[in-house]
Write a protein that holds these residues in place. Sequence first.
Motif, PDB file in Angstrom:
ATOM      1  N   UNK A 176       0.851  -1.222  -0.018  1.00 20.14           N
ATOM      2  CA  UNK A 176      -0.028   0.028  -0.040  1.00 20.14           C
ATOM      3  C   UNK A 176       0.836   1.165  -0.048  1.00 20.14           C
ATOM      4  N   UNK A 177       1.991   1.189   0.770  1.00 21.85           N
ATOM      5  CA  UNK A 177       2.747   2.397   0.899  1.00 21.85           C
ATOM      6  C   UNK A 177       3.453   2.621  -0.344  1.00 21.85           C
ATOM      7  N   UNK A 178       3.877   1.471  -1.305  1.00 21.56           N
ATOM      8  CA  UNK A 178       4.697   1.676  -2.491  1.00 21.56           C
ATOM      9  C   UNK A 178       3.651   2.471  -3.374  1.00 21.56           C
ATOM     10  N   UNK A 179       2.409   1.673  -3.494  1.00 21.72           N
ATOM     11  CA  UNK A 179       1.371   2.313  -4.366  1.00 21.72           C
ATOM     12  C   UNK A 179       0.856   3.974  -4.115  1.00 21.72           C
ATOM     13  N   UNK A 180       1.117   4.477  -2.721  1.00 16.80           N
ATOM     14  CA  UNK A 180       0.569   5.445  -2.346  1.00 16.80           C
ATOM     15  C   UNK A 180       2.098   6.422  -2.650  1.00 16.80           C
ATOM     16  N   UNK A 181       3.169   6.022  -2.607  1.00 22.37           N
ATOM     17  CA  UNK A 181       4.173   6.899  -2.732  1.00 22.37           C
ATOM     18  C   UNK A 181       4.659   6.970  -4.423  1.00 22.37           C
ATOM     19  N   UNK A 182       3.872   5.983  -5.149  1.00 21.41           N
ATOM     20  CA  UNK A 182       4.098   6.061  -6.437  1.00 21.41           C
ATOM     21  C   UNK A 182       3.068   7.176  -7.044  1.00 21.41           C
ATOM     22  N   UNK A 183       1.947   7.348  -6.680  1.00 21.85           N
ATOM     23  CA  UNK A 183       0.869   8.340  -6.746  1.00 21.85           C
ATOM     24  C   UNK A 183       1.513   9.785  -6.377  1.00 21.85           C
ATOM     25  N   UNK A 184       1.886   9.784  -5.009  1.00 30.35           N
ATOM     26  CA  UNK A 184       2.313  11.026  -4.423  1.00 30.35           C
ATOM     27  C   UNK A 184       3.590  11.567  -5.255  1.00 30.35           C
ATOM     28  N   UNK A 185       4.591  10.842  -5.577  1.00 33.76           N
ATOM     29  CA  UNK A 185       5.620  11.081  -6.586  1.00 33.76           C
ATOM     30  C   UNK A 185       5.347  11.682  -8.120  1.00 33.76           C
ATOM     31  N   UNK A 186       4.170  10.965  -8.511  1.00 31.06           N
ATOM     32  CA  UNK A 186       3.817  11.501  -9.767  1.00 31.06           C
ATOM     33  C   UNK A 186       3.312  12.836  -9.423  1.00 31.06           C
ATOM     34  N   UNK A 187       2.539  13.129  -8.511  1.00 32.35           N
ATOM     35  CA  UNK A 187       1.954  14.495  -8.437  1.00 32.35           C
ATOM     36  C   UNK A 187       2.677  15.383  -8.007  1.00 32.35           C
ATOM     37  N   UNK A 188       3.912  15.368  -7.353  1.00 34.90           N
ATOM     38  CA  UNK A 188       4.985  16.037  -7.026  1.00 34.90           C
ATOM     39  C   UNK A 188       5.647  16.549  -8.300  1.00 34.90           C
ATOM     40  N   UNK A 189       6.068  15.353  -9.053  1.00 36.36           N
ATOM     41  CA  UNK A 189       6.596  15.694 -10.491  1.00 36.36           C
ATOM     42  C   UNK A 189       5.887  16.747 -11.325  1.00 36.36           C
ATOM     43  N   UNK A 190       4.609  16.671 -11.122  1.00 33.00           N
ATOM     44  CA  UNK A 190       3.691  17.605 -11.853  1.00 33.00           C
ATOM     45  C   UNK A 190       3.673  18.927 -11.644  1.00 33.00           C
ATOM     46  N   UNK A 191       4.110  19.321 -10.521  1.00 27.68           N
ATOM     47  CA  UNK A 191       4.195  20.783 -10.103  1.00 27.68           C
ATOM     48  C   UNK A 191       4.902  21.488 -10.950  1.00 27.68           C
ATOM     49  N   UNK A 192       6.045  21.197 -11.529  1.00 24.83           N
ATOM     50  CA  UNK A 192       6.658  21.955 -12.411  1.00 24.83           C
ATOM     51  C   UNK A 192       5.762  22.687 -13.594  1.00 24.83           C
ATOM     52  N   UNK A 193       5.154  21.626 -14.093  1.00 25.57           N
ATOM     53  CA  UNK A 193       4.201  22.223 -15.264  1.00 25.57           C
ATOM     54  C   UNK A 193       2.786  22.511 -14.945  1.00 25.57           C
ATOM     55  N   UNK A 194       2.273  22.153 -13.447  1.00 26.56           N
ATOM     56  CA  UNK A 194       1.095  22.762 -13.163  1.00 26.56           C
ATOM     57  C   UNK A 194       1.406  24.396 -12.653  1.00 26.56           C
ATOM     58  N   UNK A 195       2.472  24.479 -12.305  1.00 26.57           N
ATOM     59  CA  UNK A 195       2.699  25.963 -11.775  1.00 26.57           C
ATOM     60  C   UNK A 195       3.047  26.830 -12.967  1.00 26.57           C
ATOM     61  N   UNK A 196       3.738  26.155 -14.161  1.00 23.38           N
ATOM     62  CA  UNK A 196       3.818  26.891 -15.305  1.00 23.38           C
ATOM     63  C   UNK A 196       2.518  27.350 -15.864  1.00 23.38           C
ATOM     64  N   UNK A 197       1.767  26.409 -15.950  1.00 25.00           N
ATOM     65  CA  UNK A 197       0.076  26.561 -16.586  1.00 25.00           C
ATOM     66  C   UNK A 197      -0.509  27.533 -15.823  1.00 25.00           C
ATOM     67  N   UNK A 198      -0.347  27.712 -14.404  1.00 26.51           N
ATOM     68  CA  UNK A 198      -1.137  28.614 -13.603  1.00 26.51           C
ATOM     69  C   UNK A 198      -0.455  30.015 -13.635  1.00 26.51           C
ATOM     70  N   UNK A 199       0.922  30.047 -13.441  1.00 28.15           N
ATOM     71  CA  UNK A 199       1.622  31.390 -13.469  1.00 28.15           C
ATOM     72  C   UNK A 199       2.031  31.958 -15.082  1.00 28.15           C
ATOM     73  N   UNK A 200       2.121  31.075 -15.864  1.00 32.35           N
ATOM     74  CA  UNK A 200       2.636  31.527 -17.224  1.00 32.35           C
ATOM     75  C   UNK A 200       3.863  31.100 -17.171  1.00 32.35           C
ATOM     76  N   UNK A 201       4.697  30.779 -18.389  1.00 30.25           N
ATOM     77  CA  UNK A 201       5.847  30.289 -18.649  1.00 30.25           C
ATOM     78  C   UNK A 201       6.910  31.348 -18.908  1.00 30.25           C
ATOM     79  N   UNK A 202       7.958  31.532 -17.920  1.00 28.46           N
ATOM     80  CA  UNK A 202       8.926  32.637 -18.316  1.00 28.46           C
ATOM     81  C   UNK A 202       9.594  32.231 -19.388  1.00 28.46           C
ATOM     82  N   UNK A 203       9.683  33.309 -20.251  1.00 23.14           N
ATOM     83  CA  UNK A 203      10.430  33.203 -21.525  1.00 23.14           C
ATOM     84  C   UNK A 203      11.199  34.250 -22.032  1.00 23.14           C
TER      85      UNK A 203
END
Length: 459
Positions: A196-223
């Motif tokens: 269960x913990x392995x399953x949970x950490x896999x989901x959480x790890x994917x969500x953590x990795x999504x922040x870079x793109x999610x923050x860029x979508x929300x704030x705009x991409x500095x170019x």
Amino acid sequence: MNHLTHDTIVALATPNGTGAIGVIRLSGPDAVVIANSVFKGKNLTKQASHTIHFGTITDGDLVLDEVLVSLFVGPRSYTRENVVEISCHGSNYIIQSIIKLLIRQGARSAKPGEFTLRAFLNGQFDLSQAEAVADLIASDSKASQQVALQQLRGGYSSELKDLREQLVHFASMIELELDFSEEDVEFANRGQLKQLIHDLTRVIGKLIQSFELGNAVKQGINTVIAGRPNAGKSTLLNALLNEERAIVSHIAGTTRDTIEETLNINGINFRLIDTAGIREATDAIEQIGVQKTMEKISQSALLLYVFDVESITPDELSQDIQNLYKPGLPTLLVANKIDIVPDYKQRYSPALPEGVTLVAISAKEKLHISQLKQLVYDTTIQGRLNGNETLVTNIRHLEALQKTEQALIKTLSGIDMQVTSDFLAMDIKQALHYLGEITGTVTTDDLLDNIFSKFCIGK
């Protein structure tokens, strides 16, 4: 903020300023009674929920306005309380007169975000969904609107819900073991808990990795648009925006400070930053501009390095690339003025590092600008965003997920080391605490104040 919900609150739900209409919102146990006390028309207390009624708002014998009143009887409302919305004419005088009248009748002024806070406290949605309401209001692109809407509909809180409930079950089993510690029994299967913990950490790890793109979508991409003086950076900015935003001159060093504008490409906002030309500065002011350029490059998510194919040598281009290149920073080399030097490729090919992306344009003639825009999008977004993807956009959620991940890793280590049930229970409780901070299962008054104080009044 006082988190009591026994009183009735009122606020303007539409933006301040003169408009065609204004909507005044009441929420609380006495919302219908208070509205009815100043409404001339049908008796609102005897009307069904989700109905609209025409009449006037009167202060004694004085008619303030003709209005439409919408009724939402709790729990079938946004806040799960009785809600009344009064649509009046958009005169600021009329709006303030009605609000003051409602306050005299027993309502009080709502604080920022208090309607949504009540919706959360009354179980309408969890805390992450409540925060998505603010994100939806603030969204300024199709992508940010879609991400906020998905979170409002459940987002990753629904992804974590089932796994969290399973973890709660294991926590209760381990707590039960503590009650029988002298008998050395094991109610929680360690192998199943580990999976269960392995399953949970896999989901959480994917969500953590999504922040870079999610923050860029929300704030705009500095170019950042960078390059040597007179390379055509400001001309390129104007061409991308299709307007004369930056001053263009043949005099080197015209741009001394950064110029920032927003360009929407395929529903994503790119924050274009035109910078001072990179060279040995001739005065203190230009030197500051060059320093700002380097700072902006270090903070950017995408670098457009513009070079003038008419003047820069291959060696100079190679040197600039070495000075500006940063591992992990997507970089597009933009060859400008190809209308003047069409055979640029043969000249510069030896100077280009392997794998670098080169795009040729004429900023002045707006040649290949649409291709450049598509390349800007493809370099940062293509293949990473789809309509069903769950993205983390909130730094508070990211920090809670990271702490959850650390607690789960500690729990796994404890299982492998065969620690006693009391230590294992402590680690699981810590993970559940941080997960609860995301959805609002675990809250403090300070946390709620910090979140909802950033909302607009009336929402």
